[in-house]
Design a protein around this motif. Structure first.
Motif, PDB file in Angstrom:
ATOM      1  N   LEU A 130      -8.436  -1.396  -1.904  1.00 49.29           N
ATOM      2  CA  LEU A 130      -7.405  -2.065  -1.124  1.00 49.29           C
ATOM      3  C   LEU A 130      -7.435  -3.549  -1.471  1.00 49.29           C
ATOM      4  CD1 LEU A 130      -5.312  -2.130   1.236  1.00 49.29           C
ATOM      5  CD2 LEU A 130      -7.252  -2.485   2.783  1.00 49.29           C
ATOM      6  N   ILE A 190      -4.074   0.490  -3.241  1.00 52.50           N
ATOM      7  CA  ILE A 190      -3.004  -0.056  -2.406  1.00 52.50           C
ATOM      8  C   ILE A 190      -3.097  -1.576  -2.453  1.00 52.50           C
ATOM      9  CG2 ILE A 190      -2.131  -0.338  -0.058  1.00 52.50           C
ATOM     10  CD1 ILE A 190      -2.933   2.476   0.558  1.00 52.50           C
ATOM     11  N   ALA A 213      -3.388   2.452   5.734  1.00 55.01           N
ATOM     12  CA  ALA A 213      -3.903   2.269   4.370  1.00 55.01           C
ATOM     13  C   ALA A 213      -5.225   3.007   4.191  1.00 55.01           C
ATOM     14  CB  ALA A 213      -4.073   0.784   4.071  1.00 55.01           C
TER      15      ALA A 213
END
Length: 271
Positions: free
Chosen positions: A142, A113, A132
């Motif tokens: 991330l 992400i 997330a």
């Protein structure tokens, strides 16, 4: 660049400081995402930046916030339902319009992400980070980009908000790098790397930004934490997990020049 309050990305990204920031961020993302592997990758927000163009995952998508209204850094097309492909997304990818605080993805289903300045426009950055963490797979990555409040750009932004002339587009206060690190650690992420960039002063002229380009190398060496922009890469850890595989028993290694001691059976043979 206009003197009015700029809160929309399309207007700001065409200005000299906007192009300066996006060029640095695009170069960093191209380098980092090319080494992340898996099946599903998502970019949350900011379609003016193609965060996944160098990533080779088969399923890549652009997720845009349909609930943020005028504070979003893009224009929401009327009459478009969530999940419609092709609106703002690069060729070959799909775009999803939804509430970023309620992502329509299963838990532990995404490998990567990327959130480019997304936390600066959401109304609840803590909840967005929790979302997330929910959809990321164990060991998923991330990547967060944002403006550094502890910089000359951050100082000018603070003064500009008081005078009604903010310098960078953000619907809310800038998030300090140290605070962001604390947030992601509380969610169980391990900080993999952090990088700062864009050390030129907050100027609006292309000419003056070019004159201060020498500060890029100097800032990266002498005052790295005061760059105008930061990029954070974190890895989701799930405590208690362990890798399962065949056990390999290592044989004891003898020190050079030593021989194994004689066993009782060996001594009996020599007697």
């Amino acid at each position: 660049m206009s003197d009015r309050s700029i809160i929309d990305w399309p207007a700001w990204t065409t200005s000299p400081p906007g192009r300066y920031v996006l060029e640095w961020e695009q170069a960093q993302l191209d380098r980092v995402v090319s080494d992340v592997f898996g099946y599903h990758a998502l970019q949350l927000g900011l379609p003016q930046l193609d965060a996944l163009r160098e990533n080779r995952m088969p399923c890549r998508g652009l997720v845009l916030d349909a609930e943020s209204g005028a504070s979003a850094p893009y224009t929401f097309p009327r009459g478009v339902a969530g999940g419609q492909p092709g609106r703002h997304a690069p060729p070959g990818r799909s775009s999803v319009w939804c509430d970023l605080l309620d992502l329509p993805f299963e838990a532990q289903s995404v490998d990567l992400i990327v959130m480019p300045h997304t936390l600066e426009f959401t109304r609840d950055p803590h909840r967005l980070l929790r979302e997330a963490e929910r959809v990321l797979m164990p060991e998923g990555q991330l990547i967060i980009l944002g403006f550094n409040s502890l910089s000359l750009w951050g100082a000018r932004q603070s003064v500009g908000k008081v005078t009604g002339r903010p310098f960078v587009p953000a619907a809310h206060d800038l998030i300090a790098f140290t605070r962001l690190k604390d947030w992601i650690k509380l969610l169980g992420f391990d900080l993999d790397r952090g990088r700062f960039g864009c050390y030129c002063p907050p100027l609006v002229s292309e000419k003056w930004l070019s004159r201060y380009q020498f500060m890029e190398a100097a800032g990266d060496r002498w005052w790295p934490i005061f760059g105008a922009v930061y990029m954070v890469t974190a890895i989701k850890r799930v405590r208690g997990m362990r890798l399962v595989g065949p056990l390999k028993v290592k044989k004891p290694v003898l020190a050079p020049g030593l021989t194994p001691a004689a066993t009782p059976n060996a001594r009996n043979k020599h007697q």
